[in-house]
Design a protein around this motif. Structure first.
Motif, short mmCIF file in Angstrom:
data_model
loop_
_atom_site.label_atom_id
_atom_site.label_comp_id
_atom_site.label_asym_id
_atom_site.label_seq_id
_atom_site.Cartn_x
_atom_site.Cartn_y
_atom_site.Cartn_z
N VAL A 12 0.86 -1.19 0.00
CA VAL A 12 0.00 0.00 0.00
C VAL A 12 0.89 1.24 0.00
O VAL A 12 2.02 1.19 0.50
N GLN A 13 0.39 2.31 -0.57
CA GLN A 13 1.14 3.56 -0.55
C GLN A 13 1.01 4.25 0.80
O GLN A 13 0.03 4.03 1.53
N ALA A 14 1.98 5.07 1.12
CA ALA A 14 1.93 5.83 2.37
C ALA A 14 0.63 6.64 2.42
O ALA A 14 0.20 7.20 1.41
N GLY A 15 0.01 6.62 3.59
CA GLY A 15 -1.28 7.28 3.77
C GLY A 15 -2.47 6.38 3.55
O GLY A 15 -3.60 6.75 3.88
N GLY A 16 -2.22 5.20 3.04
CA GLY A 16 -3.29 4.26 2.76
C GLY A 16 -3.68 3.44 3.99
O GLY A 16 -3.18 3.66 5.09
N SER A 17 -4.59 2.49 3.76
CA SER A 17 -5.13 1.67 4.85
C SER A 17 -5.11 0.20 4.48
O SER A 17 -5.19 -0.16 3.30
N LEU A 18 -5.03 -0.62 5.50
CA LEU A 18 -5.18 -2.06 5.37
C LEU A 18 -5.89 -2.57 6.62
O LEU A 18 -5.77 -1.97 7.70
N ARG A 19 -6.61 -3.67 6.47
CA ARG A 19 -7.19 -4.33 7.63
C ARG A 19 -6.68 -5.76 7.69
O ARG A 19 -6.92 -6.54 6.76
N LEU A 20 -6.00 -6.08 8.75
CA LEU A 20 -5.51 -7.43 8.98
C LEU A 20 -6.56 -8.22 9.76
O LEU A 20 -7.22 -7.67 10.65
N SER A 21 -6.68 -9.49 9.43
CA SER A 21 -7.58 -10.39 10.14
C SER A 21 -6.78 -11.53 10.74
O SER A 21 -5.77 -11.96 10.17
N CYS A 22 -7.24 -12.03 11.86
CA CYS A 22 -6.64 -13.18 12.52
C CYS A 22 -7.77 -14.12 12.92
O CYS A 22 -8.49 -13.86 13.88
N ALA A 23 -7.93 -15.18 12.15
CA ALA A 23 -8.96 -16.16 12.44
C ALA A 23 -8.41 -17.22 13.38
O ALA A 23 -7.39 -17.83 13.08
N ALA A 24 -9.07 -17.40 14.51
CA ALA A 24 -8.60 -18.33 15.52
C ALA A 24 -9.46 -19.59 15.53
O ALA A 24 -10.67 -19.53 15.35
N SER A 25 -8.82 -20.70 15.78
CA SER A 25 -9.53 -21.96 15.97
C SER A 25 -8.85 -22.71 17.11
O SER A 25 -7.68 -22.54 17.37
N GLY A 26 -9.64 -23.53 17.80
CA GLY A 26 -9.10 -24.28 18.91
C GLY A 26 -9.31 -23.62 20.26
O GLY A 26 -9.41 -24.30 21.28
N ARG A 27 -9.35 -22.31 20.28
CA ARG A 27 -9.63 -21.54 21.49
C ARG A 27 -10.35 -20.27 21.08
O ARG A 27 -10.08 -19.71 20.02
#
Length: 127
Positions: A12-27
């Motif tokens: 992504v370019q500076a000033g942009g956005s991202l959304r990270l996801s973390c899918a959990a299983s087991g707990r």
């Protein structure tokens, strides 16, 4: 078996956005504190953000306060990291992690409090 799977990284370019996801299983993410860490080339892994098991508290590294937001979706057992106003210095591999003690208020910024880690997702911010 606990499994944490990150997604959402990219270029992504500076000033942009991202959304990270973390899918959990087991707990469930409502039982253990959850955190995001990052590691840039040649640097040590560092704390980015955390959310307590109760969901009532969130914590951030000073350099990301006001730009990043950690949240979770209990129904999806997923934790997110919304990253806005990204800077080149945010470039790193981002890791999701879960602490090892249930219903325990961890020292959230310490990596050794976290017993389970995802494989990481690369975030690259171009200037």
């Amino acid at each position: 078996q606990v499994l944490l799977v990150e997604s959402g990284g990219g270029l992504v370019q500076a000033g942009g956005s991202l959304r990270l996801s973390c899918a959990a299983s087991g707990r469930t993410v409502t039982t253990y504190d959850m955190g995001w860490f990052r590691q840039a080339p040649g640097k040590e892994r560092e704390f980015v953000a955390a959310i307590t098991w109760s969901g009532g508290n969130t914590y951030y590294q000073d350099s990301v306060k006001g730009r990043f937001t950690i949240s979770r979706d209990n129904a999806k057992n997923t934790v997110y990291l919304q990253m806005n106003s990204l800077k080149p210095e945010d470039t790193a591999v981002y890791y999701c992690a879960q602490t090892g003690r249930a219903y325990y208020r961890s020292t959230y910024y310490r990596a050794d409090e976290y017993h389970h880690w995802g494989q990481g997702t690369q975030v690259t911010v171009s200037s």
